[in-house]
Design a protein around this motif. Structure first.
Motif, PDB file in Angstrom:
ATOM      1  N   GLY A 344       7.573 -25.478  68.557  1.00 20.84           N
ATOM      2  CA  GLY A 344       7.959 -25.912  67.230  1.00 20.84           C
ATOM      3  C   GLY A 344       9.459 -25.801  67.000  1.00 20.84           C
ATOM      4  O   GLY A 344      10.234 -25.493  67.906  1.00 20.84           O
ATOM      5  N   HIS A 345       9.835 -26.050  65.768  1.00 19.63           N
ATOM      6  CA  HIS A 345      11.241 -26.058  65.378  1.00 19.63           C
ATOM      7  C   HIS A 345      11.499 -24.857  64.468  1.00 19.63           C
ATOM      8  O   HIS A 345      11.164 -24.869  63.289  1.00 19.63           O
ATOM      9  CB  HIS A 345      11.556 -27.365  64.661  1.00 19.63           C
ATOM     10  CG  HIS A 345      13.020 -27.587  64.394  1.00 19.63           C
ATOM     11  ND1 HIS A 345      13.981 -26.616  64.586  1.00 19.63           N
ATOM     12  CD2 HIS A 345      13.700 -28.685  63.932  1.00 19.63           C
ATOM     13  CE1 HIS A 345      15.163 -27.086  64.260  1.00 19.63           C
ATOM     14  NE2 HIS A 345      15.017 -28.343  63.866  1.00 19.63           N
ATOM     15  N   SER A 346      12.117 -23.833  65.039  1.00 18.59           N
ATOM     16  CA  SER A 346      12.379 -22.598  64.289  1.00 18.59           C
ATOM     17  C   SER A 346      13.744 -22.636  63.614  1.00 18.59           C
ATOM     18  O   SER A 346      14.415 -21.596  63.485  1.00 18.59           O
ATOM     19  CB  SER A 346      12.251 -21.385  65.211  1.00 18.59           C
ATOM     20  OG  SER A 346      12.944 -21.569  66.424  1.00 18.59           O
ATOM     21  N   LEU A 347      14.165 -23.804  63.196  1.00 23.44           N
ATOM     22  CA  LEU A 347      15.379 -24.019  62.409  1.00 23.44           C
ATOM     23  C   LEU A 347      16.594 -23.418  63.109  1.00 23.44           C
ATOM     24  O   LEU A 347      16.946 -23.825  64.196  1.00 23.44           O
ATOM     25  CB  LEU A 347      15.177 -23.487  60.986  1.00 23.44           C
ATOM     26  CG  LEU A 347      13.961 -24.082  60.248  1.00 23.44           C
ATOM     27  CD1 LEU A 347      13.902 -23.572  58.809  1.00 23.44           C
ATOM     28  CD2 LEU A 347      13.953 -25.593  60.276  1.00 23.44           C
ATOM     29  N   GLY A 348      17.264 -22.428  62.508  1.00 22.36           N
ATOM     30  CA  GLY A 348      18.474 -21.891  63.119  1.00 22.36           C
ATOM     31  C   GLY A 348      18.248 -21.165  64.416  1.00 22.36           C
ATOM     32  O   GLY A 348      19.155 -21.057  65.248  1.00 22.36           O
ATOM     33  N   ALA A 349      17.049 -20.639  64.628  1.00 23.48           N
ATOM     34  CA  ALA A 349      16.771 -19.864  65.845  1.00 23.48           C
ATOM     35  C   ALA A 349      16.597 -20.738  67.072  1.00 23.48           C
ATOM     36  O   ALA A 349      16.837 -20.293  68.198  1.00 23.48           O
ATOM     37  CB  ALA A 349      15.518 -19.010  65.644  1.00 23.48           C
ATOM     38  N   ILE A 350      16.188 -21.989  66.889  1.00 24.16           N
ATOM     39  CA  ILE A 350      15.742 -22.770  68.040  1.00 24.16           C
ATOM     40  C   ILE A 350      16.864 -23.018  69.037  1.00 24.16           C
ATOM     41  O   ILE A 350      16.630 -23.084  70.249  1.00 24.16           O
ATOM     42  CB  ILE A 350      15.098 -24.107  67.596  1.00 24.16           C
ATOM     43  CG1 ILE A 350      14.358 -24.770  68.763  1.00 24.16           C
ATOM     44  CG2 ILE A 350      16.128 -25.037  66.982  1.00 24.16           C
ATOM     45  CD1 ILE A 350      13.203 -23.952  69.309  1.00 24.16           C
ATOM     46  N   GLY A 351      18.098 -23.138  68.575  1.00 28.64           N
ATOM     47  CA  GLY A 351      19.200 -23.372  69.500  1.00 28.64           C
ATOM     48  C   GLY A 351      19.344 -22.261  70.515  1.00 28.64           C
ATOM     49  O   GLY A 351      19.547 -22.513  71.712  1.00 28.64           O
ATOM     50  N   SER A 352      19.220 -21.012  70.072  1.00 28.05           N
ATOM     51  CA  SER A 352      19.327 -19.892  71.012  1.00 28.05           C
ATOM     52  C   SER A 352      18.086 -19.792  71.888  1.00 28.05           C
ATOM     53  O   SER A 352      18.171 -19.429  73.072  1.00 28.05           O
ATOM     54  CB  SER A 352      19.553 -18.570  70.266  1.00 28.05           C
ATOM     55  OG  SER A 352      18.445 -18.223  69.471  1.00 28.05           O
ATOM     56  N   ILE A 353      16.922 -20.135  71.337  1.00 25.76           N
ATOM     57  CA  ILE A 353      15.698 -20.153  72.145  1.00 25.76           C
ATOM     58  C   ILE A 353      15.828 -21.199  73.246  1.00 25.76           C
ATOM     59  O   ILE A 353      15.420 -20.980  74.396  1.00 25.76           O
ATOM     60  CB  ILE A 353      14.473 -20.411  71.244  1.00 25.76           C
ATOM     61  CG1 ILE A 353      14.251 -19.219  70.303  1.00 25.76           C
ATOM     62  CG2 ILE A 353      13.223 -20.664  72.071  1.00 25.76           C
ATOM     63  CD1 ILE A 353      13.179 -19.438  69.245  1.00 25.76           C
TER      64      ILE A 353
END
Length: 422
Positions: A344-353
C-alpha cells in the motif's frame, strides 16, 4: 567536503510483517498485505481497504510508558531504528554530537490527534472541548518533530535532528537530507528514514473526498494494481523504514556490511497543482537527470527503477513519461516495479520503505515484482515486472517519489564499489 555515504543498517515495520526479513519475504513472494480495514469501522467510507501493519508494541519491545507516550507513528519509527542499529552493529557511544537524525512524515501523529479529539469533544458532540480530558502528551502529538525527537532520544543522538514533511516524498527527502549531512561533514552517522500511521477515519474521509483511493472493496487483496489498465486509485498503508547512514570510510574500517551507497539525490516541484500532475513528467525527469549528474553516471547505467507506482491513472502515466524523458531508450530495457502493489501507500513513510527495498534488492540481486498486474495499459508500456520477483544483475538502482503539492524526488543507490567514478 564530499564524503561517500553508505547504508549499513535497515529496520522496517510494514504491512505483512514486522522486521526487515519479513518485509523482504513478502516482497519477493509477491504477496499482498491489503485487506478490509480492521482498525475502525470503515462501512461509511467509499474506500474501505488498507494495508495494515500487524504491530504489537509490547512484543516489539516498547515499555508501557513508551506506548502511553508515543503515537503509533513514533512507535514504528523507534522500533525500526532499533532494528537498524542492531543490524548495523554500530557503536554510537563515541561522540553523540556527530550522530544526526532525519525522519520524514507526511501526516505526523494523526492517530493520536484524532483519538484525543474524539475524547475531548465527546465524539464530536461538543464544539467547545475541555482540554483537561487530554493526555499529558497531547502537545507532542500536535508537533510533527516529536517523531524525530523520539528517535533521537532513543539512540542518544545529539547532532542535527530534523523532521522532513514534504507529503509523499517525505521518506525519500529525509534520507536524502541525512546523506547530505554526512557528505558536507556535519555528521558522521545519521539515523534516517520515515514513518506514518495514517489509518484513521479523518484520513479515509480526506482521500474519499478527492476519490484518490480505490473503491475495490470486494477484492481488497488485488485492489492495489499500479500500471494495470483497470487501476482505480491507491490503497492506504502504514509503516516505517529507518536506516543507518554512515560515512563510507568509517564503515570500511569497522568491517560493516554495506547494503548500498547513496550516490545521487535531487528534488523538484511542478508548481502546477496541489494534487494534479502534468502528463509529460517533465519535473520528475529533471529530478532524475540532476541525480544522475550528481552521481556522475549515465542513464544507461540504471539497472532497475523502483517506481512511485501509486496506482492512480494520472500518476502511472506521469512517471512512465518521466522515465522515457530522462532515460531515453534505456527506459524500455530496464525493469520497473512498484511495491505499493503489496504494502500500500503509507504516505510520507513509503519513500523510505522503498529505499529500504532498493538497498535489499541491490544486496540480494532480486527485483521485487508489481503484484496484481494483469492487464496491460497501452499508455504504460515499460517492463513492470508483473507478479513474480526476478533475479537480476544490478549495480545502480533508481527510486522516485511524487507527492501532493507538486513534489518530485529521485534517488540513486549503487552496489558498493560498482560506480568507479565516485
Amino acid at each position: 567536503m564530499n564524503r561517500k555515504v553508505v547504508v549499513t543498517g535497515i529496520g522496517v515495520v510494514a504491512p505483512g510483517g514486522v522486521g526487515r526479513e519479513a518485509f523482504w519475504d513478502l516482497l519477493t513472494a509477491g504477496r499482498t498485505a491489503t485487506r478490509t480495514i480492521t482498525m475502525f469501522d470503515p462501512s461509511n467510507f467509499r474506500s474501505q481497504i488498507a494495508a495494515e501493519a500487524d504491530f504489537d508494541a509490547t512484543a516489539a519491545g516498547l515499555s508501557a510508558r513508551e506506548i502511553r507516550r508515543m503515537d503509533r507513528a513514533a512507535q514504528f519509527a523507534v522500533v525500526s531504528a532499533r532494528e537498524a542499529l542492531a543490524d548495523s552493529g554500530i557503536d554510537l557511544s563515541g561522540d553523540p554530537g556527530r550522530v544526526g537524525v532525519s525522519v520524514g512524515s507526511a501526516v505526523g501523529c494523526t492517530m493520536g490527534l484524532e483519538q484525543e479529539y474524539a475524547v475531548l469533544s465527546d465524539n464530536g458532540r461538543n464544539w467547545l472541548v475541555d482540554h483537561s480530558y487530554g493526555v499529558p502528551h497531547l502537545y507532542g502529538y500536535m508537533v510533527p518533530s516529536t517523531l524525530a525527537v523520539e528517535v533521537a532520544r532513543d539512540v542518544a543522538a545529539e547532532g542535527p535532528v530534523s523532521l522532513i514533511s514534504t507529503g509523499c516524498t517525505s521518506g525519500l527527502d529525509a534520507v536524502g537530507h541525512g546523506a547530505s549531512l554526512i557528505r558536507e561533514g556535519t555528521a558522521d552517522i545519521v539515523i534516517a528514514g520515515a514513518t506514518d500511521a495514517p489509518l484513521s477515519p479523518i484520513t479515509s474521509a480526506c482521500f474519499d473526498a478527492i476519490k484518490a483511493t480505490s473503491p475495490r472493496n470486494d477484492d481488497a487483496e488485488h485492489a492495489s494494481r499500479p500500471f494495470d489498465a483497470t487501476r482505480n486509485g491507491f490503497v492506504l498503508g502504514e509503516g516505517s523504514a529507518i536506516m543507518v547512514l554512515e560515512e563510507a570510510e568509517s564503515a570500511r574500517r569497522r568491517g560493516a556490511h554495506v547494503y548500498a551507497e547513496l550516490v545521487g539525490f535531487a528534488g523538484r516541484s511542478n508548481a502546477f497543482h496541489m494534487t494534479g500532475l502534468k502528463p509529460d513528467g517533465r519535473e520528475m525527469a529533471e529530478a532524475i537527470r540532476v541525480a544522475l549528474d550528481q552521481a556522475r553516471i549515465n542513464a544507461s547505467d540504471v539497472d532497475y527503477i523502483n517506481a512511485h507506482g501509486s496506482g492512480t491513472k494520472q500518476n502511472d502515466r506521469h512517471e512512465t513519461a518521466a522515465f522515457k524523458r530522462s532515460l531515453g531508450e534505456r527506459a524500455y530495457e530496464v525493469p520497473v516495479s512498484s511495491i505499493k502493489s503489496m504494502v500500500g501507500h503509507s504516505l510520507g513513510a513509503i519513500g523510505s520503505i522503498e529505499v529500504a527495498a532498493c538497498a535489499l534488492a541491490l544486496d540480494r540481486q532480486v527485483v521485487p515484482p508489481t503484484a496484481n498486474l494483469e492487464n496491460s495499459d497501452p499508455e504504460c508500456d515499460l517492463d513492470y515486472v508483473p507478479k513474480v520477483a526476478r533475479d537480476h544483475d544490478m549495480d545502480v538502482v533508481l527510486s522516485v517519489g511524487s507527492g501532493f503539492g507538486g513534489f518530485q524526488s529521485a534517488m540513486l543507490l549503487a552496489r558498493p564499489g560498482a560506480v568507479a567514478s565516485l
